[in-house]
Design a protein around this motif. Structure first.
Motif, PDB file in Angstrom:
ATOM      1  N   UNK A  60       0.841  -1.203   0.000  1.00  0.00           N
ATOM      2  CA  UNK A  60       0.000   0.000   0.000  1.00  0.00           C
ATOM      3  C   UNK A  60       0.873   1.249   0.000  1.00  0.00           C
ATOM      4  N   UNK A  61       1.950   1.242   0.791  1.00  0.00           N
ATOM      5  CA  UNK A  61       2.831   2.405   0.854  1.00  0.00           C
ATOM      6  C   UNK A  61       3.507   2.689  -0.469  1.00  0.00           C
ATOM      7  N   UNK A  62       3.936   1.623  -1.150  1.00  0.00           N
ATOM      8  CA  UNK A  62       4.604   1.807  -2.446  1.00  0.00           C
ATOM      9  C   UNK A  62       3.645   2.378  -3.487  1.00  0.00           C
ATOM     10  N   UNK A 120       3.505  18.703  -0.718  1.00  0.00           N
ATOM     11  CA  UNK A 120       3.477  18.781   0.745  1.00  0.00           C
ATOM     12  C   UNK A 120       2.554  17.714   1.309  1.00  0.00           C
ATOM     13  N   UNK A 121       1.455  17.522   0.627  1.00  0.00           N
ATOM     14  CA  UNK A 121       0.503  16.484   1.055  1.00  0.00           C
ATOM     15  C   UNK A 121       1.145  15.092   0.976  1.00  0.00           C
ATOM     16  N   UNK A 122       1.959  14.865  -0.073  1.00  0.00           N
ATOM     17  CA  UNK A 122       2.634  13.566  -0.223  1.00  0.00           C
ATOM     18  C   UNK A 122       3.610  13.321   0.929  1.00  0.00           C
ATOM     19  N   UNK A 123       4.372  14.401   1.303  1.00  0.00           N
ATOM     20  CA  UNK A 123       5.326  14.271   2.418  1.00  0.00           C
ATOM     21  C   UNK A 123       4.589  13.933   3.711  1.00  0.00           C
ATOM     22  N   UNK A 124       3.460  14.584   3.941  1.00  0.00           N
ATOM     23  CA  UNK A 124       2.674  14.299   5.147  1.00  0.00           C
ATOM     24  C   UNK A 124       2.197  12.856   5.157  1.00  0.00           C
ATOM     25  N   UNK A 125       1.755  12.390   4.002  1.00  0.00           N
ATOM     26  CA  UNK A 125       1.259  11.006   3.919  1.00  0.00           C
ATOM     27  C   UNK A 125       2.382  10.004   4.183  1.00  0.00           C
ATOM     28  N   UNK A 126       3.575  10.320   3.665  1.00  0.00           N
ATOM     29  CA  UNK A 126       4.719   9.428   3.927  1.00  0.00           C
ATOM     30  C   UNK A 126       5.055   9.426   5.417  1.00  0.00           C
ATOM     31  N   UNK A 128       3.023  10.069   7.989  1.00  0.00           N
ATOM     32  CA  UNK A 128       1.982   9.323   8.722  1.00  0.00           C
ATOM     33  C   UNK A 128       2.156   7.815   8.513  1.00  0.00           C
ATOM     34  N   UNK A 129       2.448   7.461   7.247  1.00  0.00           N
ATOM     35  CA  UNK A 129       2.642   6.040   6.942  1.00  0.00           C
ATOM     36  C   UNK A 129       3.830   5.473   7.733  1.00  0.00           C
ATOM     37  N   UNK A 130       4.936   6.219   7.810  1.00  0.00           N
ATOM     38  CA  UNK A 130       6.136   5.747   8.512  1.00  0.00           C
ATOM     39  C   UNK A 130       5.863   5.564  10.001  1.00  0.00           C
ATOM     40  N   UNK A 131       5.171   6.547  10.610  1.00  0.00           N
ATOM     41  CA  UNK A 131       4.850   6.447  12.041  1.00  0.00           C
ATOM     42  C   UNK A 131       3.945   5.247  12.298  1.00  0.00           C
ATOM     43  N   UNK A 132       2.959   5.076  11.411  1.00  0.00           N
ATOM     44  CA  UNK A 132       2.052   3.931  11.560  1.00  0.00           C
ATOM     45  C   UNK A 132       2.817   2.617  11.445  1.00  0.00           C
ATOM     46  N   UNK A 133       3.740   2.571  10.484  1.00  0.00           N
ATOM     47  CA  UNK A 133       4.516   1.354  10.261  1.00  0.00           C
ATOM     48  C   UNK A 133       5.378   1.027  11.490  1.00  0.00           C
TER      49      UNK A 133
END
Length: 643
Positions: A60-62, A120-126, A128-133
């Motif tokens: 999903x992250x990729x 900027x939205x993409x960086x935020x999503x990355x 959030x994804x990293x913290x969740x991971x």
């Protein structure tokens, strides 16, 4: 050399219990800890779900976080409008923003402020994804710790109970079991085999369940991710299943053989270490070395056979792993080119294939441990299946007088050859009686029957005019003391051995009884007297010293029947004189039965019973039997003519 201890290896040919039956017998111990089991399975389930979810999460992250693209099209006024199906994609090149035409690859520079918020939205999503991971990984850490901890707690509790119950059962097994099975073999069951079960619980139980869950989950998730790619992957599954089934068959057979031969070698070592003095005295070192080499070589061959199975399985799994991975990459690249799958999906498939084969790689090791444990469990349960001795009806619990009577008693060890063929005699309370006869006449068998170690087939044995099996045999034996030719003493002090580690018996009482049987005359000469430390079996003491300790023990526990089985056969004249004096005094308070080959030691008996070929053929005093000039006379004459 092929005949050395060959009977031990017959165990290899015994049919072992099936794995399911063995497991259900283990389950009787495991199910007692339902709460711990529940915690084990809950943490196991969560840890497994997390592990299965990780490749899906990365996929999903990729596809949706890292590799995300923003597509645009032109509206009627010629402005760029976000549209996932549009003709332009937004890209950042050298800190400038461009709309790239899909058809012509034409780059159109755009206003940075107008489209920067997409990046900027993409960086935020990355982020959030990293913290969740990371959070998911930490949760997995705690769940894995929980499953290992709870599984080990259950395992150690189960092993503790099995070991405790096993030793308790061994204490109650019929005496004949110990005459057929060497101590080393029993020790292997109690120590080594229970440890193998401990390894099973700590290294296999939860891991195996988790591996099965992962293999099942991987197949399901691959189907959900991409059915077409899954079908290509599944082509290898029948080959994998067949390989595992074949491995299971040969590995179990090899491990059974290894465990049996370890037991045989332990038994051989225990026996020969105990008899090391005989080996040295008769210069048998070379023969014993050859025997040990033979048995060690048998164990070596069994281990090599098991290693062959393991050496073939793991490389085969590696080959199947790479073949499956090659299929995924081959067909996946074609599907990716055709736009029928995504890069994230292919990554997830490669991760799931690795996850699928990892348990199979571990299965080689874990299955070895499991088979080792099940083989050990089977051997442990064989001991549990051994019949316990019958301890009588329990109507009577003690001996008051010490009268012994045999009425036409018949007995056979194997059910075919009768050792006693109708023995009858009577011994009155406080009478001192000797039983004599040639080797194999049945003397020692009579002693074993009085103690209830074997059950006679016909006739009756009466103690104080009561049937032997109407007594509680455990209580009965407290009033019957047997002093064998080779007295067994435990590691500890002489005082502890005299009172059998019963601290309720005072040292003063022990000393009093020791004086009564003339043991103190010899014990006082030892370096620390009653506090002298002795090694196992009392090897640091002479035969006479051990006999006197055993006599003290018999009187100390107020035995009503004292049996001496060749007790004075290997002692010096001085000690024998003390023992005879002690027996004269003891006979005033207990019945004494002496089994003897040395007829000079039975002259002082009130009566002598002569046993010949399983029958009582003569009775009387020493002088009466000599005057009869029968079998006793012949035995006596043979002994003294050879002096």
């Amino acid at each position: 050399m092929a005949s050395v201890h060959e009977e031990i290896f017959l165990e290899e040919k015994e049919k072992s219990e099936g794995d399911f039956k063995t497991f259900f017998r283990l389950w009787a111990y495991i199910k007692k800890y339902k709460m711990l089991l529940a915690l084990t399975f809950i943490t196991l389930a969560i840890a497994t779900v997390i592990e299965l979810a990780l490749p899906y999460l990365i996929r999903y992250g990729i596809d949706n976080v890292i590799n995300v693209q923003y597509f645009f099209d032109l509206d009627y006024e010629g402005n760029f409008v976000q549209d996932d199906t549009g003709n332009y994609s937004l890209k950042k090149i050298d800190n400038n923003y461009f709309m790239v035409d899909r058809q012509t690859q034409e780059m159109i520079q755009v206003n940075e402020s107008e489209y920067a918020h997409y990046f900027d939205d993409a960086i935020k999503r990355i982020r959030v994804f990293s913290i969740t991971f990371i959070f998911v990984l930490v949760a997995q850490l705690f769940m894995n710790y929980g499953q290992v901890y709870y599984a080990n707690v259950v395992g150690q509790k189960v092993i503790y109970n099995i070991r405790k119950d096993l030793f308790k059962h061994i204490l109650k097994i019929e005496y004949k079991y110990f005459e057929k099975n060497p101590p080393g073999k029993v020790t292997t069951r109690v120590v080594n085999d229970t440890q193998n079960l401990s390894d099973f619980f700590s290294d296999v139980v939860t891991s195996l369940l988790k591996d099965i869950a992962i293999i099942t989950g991987v197949v399901i998730l691959m189907m959900l991710l991409d059915l077409q790619l899954s079908l290509y992957t599944i082509i290898m599954f029948p080959v994998i299943i067949i390989a595992v089934i074949i491995f299971r068959k040969f590995d179990r057979r090899a491990y059974d053989k290894v465990r049996t031969r370890v037991s045989a070698l332990n038994s051989y070592l225990a026996e020969n270490l105990s008899g090391s003095s005989v080996t040295k005295l008769f210069n048998q070192e070379e023969r014993k070395k050859n025997e040990f080499n033979y048995m060690s070589n048998n164990l070596y061959k069994a281990n090599v056979e098991q290693m062959y199975v393991f050496a073939i399985f793991r490389p085969l799994m590696n080959l199947l792993n790479y073949l499956t991975l090659s299929l995924v990459l081959w067909f996946g690249s074609q599907l990716l080119t055709d736009g029928q799958t995504t890069f994230g999906t292919i990554y997830a498939f490669t991760a799931y294939i690795d996850m699928f084969f990892r348990p199979l790689f571990d299965i080689a090791e874990k299955y070895d441990i499991m088979q080792n444990a099940f083989a050990s469990a089977g051997k442990i349960f064989k001991i549990f299946d051994q019949k316990q001795e019958e301890l009588g009806k329990g109507l009577y619990t003690t001996i008051e007088k010490g009268k012994v009577e045999f009425e036409n008693v018949k007995f056979s060890y194997d059910g075919n050859n009768e050792i006693l063929k109708g023995v009858s005699f009577k011994i009155e309370p406080n009478e001192r009686v000797a039983i004599v006869g040639e080797t194999g006449s049945g003397k020692t068998t009579i002693i074993k029957l009085i103690s209830g170690l074997y059950k006679y087939q016909e006739g009756r044995i009466l103690i104080d005019d009561k049937e032997l099996y109407d007594y509680d045999l455990n209580m009965l034996r407290k009033k019957i003391a047997v002093v064998p030719q080779d007295v067994f003493l435990f590691s500890g002090t002489i005082l502890e051995n005299m009172r059998l580690f019963n601290k309720s018996i005072s040292e003063e009482e022990v000393r009093k009884v020791s004086k009564f049987v003339y043991a103190e005359e010899i014990i006082s000469k030892l370096p620390k007297a009653y506090n002298t430390i002795i090694t196992e079996r009392g090897s640091t003491l002479s035969s006479g010293e051990r006999q006197l300790i055993a006599l003290t023990r018999a009187v100390l526990f107020d035995s009503k029947i004292i049996i001496l089985d060749e007790a004075t056969a290997n002692i010096d004249v001085e000690t024998e004189f003390l023992i005879q004096k002690a027996l004269n005094k003891i006979s005033q308070r207990a019945t004494i039965i002496s089994i003897a080959h040395r007829l000079s030691t039975v002259k002082n008996s009130n009566r002598i019973i002569v046993v010949h070929k399983g029958l009582v053929v003569e009775e009387g005093t020493h002088s009466e039997l000599l005057n009869k000039k029968g079998i006793y006379y012949d035995l006596y004459r043979l002994q003294f003519e050879n002096i």
